[in-house]
Design an enzyme around this catalytic site. Structure first.
Site, short mmCIF file in Angstrom:
data_model
loop_
_atom_site.label_atom_id
_atom_site.label_comp_id
_atom_site.label_asym_id
_atom_site.label_seq_id
_atom_site.Cartn_x
_atom_site.Cartn_y
_atom_site.Cartn_z
N SER A 91 2.55 2.46 -4.93
CA SER A 91 2.35 1.26 -4.78
C SER A 91 2.16 0.56 -6.00
CB SER A 91 0.96 0.82 -3.95
OG SER A 91 0.03 1.36 -4.46
N TRP A 123 -3.54 3.56 2.34
CA TRP A 123 -3.49 3.93 3.64
C TRP A 123 -4.80 4.74 4.11
CZ3 TRP A 123 -3.28 8.75 6.10
CH2 TRP A 123 -3.01 8.81 7.58
N TYR A 156 0.80 -1.12 -0.04
CA TYR A 156 -0.08 0.10 0.13
C TYR A 156 1.07 1.34 0.12
CZ TYR A 156 0.51 0.98 5.13
OH TYR A 156 1.33 1.34 6.35
N CYS A 157 0.43 2.23 -0.60
CA CYS A 157 0.76 3.74 -0.32
C CYS A 157 -0.23 4.55 0.11
CB CYS A 157 1.49 4.10 -1.86
SG CYS A 157 0.32 4.31 -2.97
N PHE A 158 0.07 5.83 -0.05
CA PHE A 158 -1.02 6.79 0.68
C PHE A 158 -2.23 6.57 0.12
CE2 PHE A 158 -3.16 10.96 1.12
CZ PHE A 158 -3.06 11.15 2.50
#
Length: 373
Positions: free
Chosen positions: A103, A124, A95-97
């Site tokens: 990602s 996230w 995952y990323c933001f």
């Protein structure tokens, strides 16, 4: 190649799934998902430069700069780090933001290396929204609040229950001037995520310790705090000698074990002494100079005796700390809220039994929080 996505389902956290957080370290430090490991696509400086390019030149320029900054040996090292973690946890998820570009890039690089793993849709941000919604929903569950004078072992009672929510454990702080943990406190976000993660296992009535809204550096989310304020209460009452033994365990024995484990005997002892003397000093305004000086002398003598093997010597300063500071403070709080009703006032064992009986009754009846008050 179509890169797989998974929905931001809290079941991922309930299952204890390992997550690969590809955000920059500075983002991770501000708050991450439970069981996340930070293996960033870009470090903080690379992210800063790409961010500037995005704002001044647009997305395409930012992507191009990112590709130049993270290439060659740097790219290979980061892919290798993801591969090592996936070798140990093959079902880990990225995952990323917001579950978008970073990602997706990490997914593609892993796919190029022959490893296909999903990323979380919405990243996230979506998972955090779901965790915060779980906390807000918990405010509508039946709540029982456990109060009592300092040293009445309220946290052990919470931990003895299968539906206890240890807010101090989530905050890594015991909720008083002496309650700081030797390790750094979690960020507000990490506190909320720890709280939300525990609540995934607690769909029914909840039992929590009576707290001020602020625990160390963390604030209890407002809706949950409001639920605590209006909830029914029980109060533990134990004699001073019993409480002193508990306080000595919490403030001296357990604290020493943590310091010794983390820092070794010599440094751990020095740091523990500093923490306790500093904590006492923080009470200067309320204790007054004369009383603080007396307690400091007693504390210093207790440390000297402790070095000789007499840990019980700390009761010489802990007893007046309880009777002259914490006990009057708690009774003042009770007097400020005469409208609060206690379902039960009694010793530790009877309060534990009442908490269990209340929980069983609420589960059986399926009552709402207001009906259970």
């Amino acid at each position: 190649m179509s890169l797989p996505l998974v929905e931001p389902d809290l079941a991922l956290l309930r299952e204890g799934r390992v997550l690969i957080d590809v955000r920059a370290p500075v983002e991770f430090a501000q708050g991450a998902l439970p069981r996340a490991v930070n293996l960033p696509l870009m470090d903080d400086e690379e992210r800063r430069q790409v961010g500037i390019a995005y704002k001044t030149q647009g997305q395409d320029a930012a992507i191009a700069l990112g590709e130049r900054l993270v290439s060659g040996g740097i790219k290979a090292a980061r892919v290798a780090a993801w591969q090592r973690l996936l070798a140990a946890h093959p079902d880990a998820i990225l995952y990323c933001f917001r579950g978008g570009l970073r990602s997706q890039v990490a997914q593609q690089w892993l796919a190029d290396a022959g490893i296909l793993r999903p990323r979380i849709r919405g990243g996230w941000k979506a998972m955090r929204q779901a965790l915060c919604a779980r906390i807000d929903a918990a405010a509508e569950q039946p709540l029982l609040v456990v109060g009592g004078l300092t040293g009445c072992a309220k946290t052990p009672l919470i931990l003895a229950l299968d539906n206890g929510l240890d807010l101090e454990g989530c905050a890594r702080h015991k909720g008083s001037a002496f309650g700081r943990h030797p390790l750094p406190a979690p960020s507000q976000i990490d506190f909320e995520h720890a709280m939300g993660r525990r609540l995934l296992e607690l769909p029914g009535p909840l039992v929590v310790e009576d707290e001020s809204r602020r625990i160390g550096a963390a604030n209890i989310p407002l809706r949950f705090w409001e639920g605590m304020v209006s909830a029914p209460r029980i109060r533990i009452e134990m004699p001073l000698d019993w409480r002193l033994a508990q306080i000595r365990k919490d403030y001296i024995d357990d604290l020493w074990e943590i310091h010794r484990h983390q820092f070794g005997d010599w440094l751990g002892w020095a740091l523990m002494r500093k923490q306790l003397t500093t904590a006492l000093g923080r009470l200067r305004k309320r204790l007054g100079s004369e009383r603080l000086a007396r307690l400091r002398r007693l504390q210093s003598l207790a440390f000297r005796e402790h070095e000789r093997g007499n840990r019980q010597a700390h009761e010489a300063w802990l007893a007046p700390l309880l009777t002259e500071y914490y006990d009057p403070l708690y009774r003042h709080q009770l007097e400020k809220h005469p409208e609060r009703h206690f379902l039960h006032v009694g010793d530790w064992e009877s309060c534990l039994q009442v908490a269990r009986e209340w929980s069983a009754e609420v589960r059986q009846d399926g009552r709402s929080p207001r009906q259970s008050a």
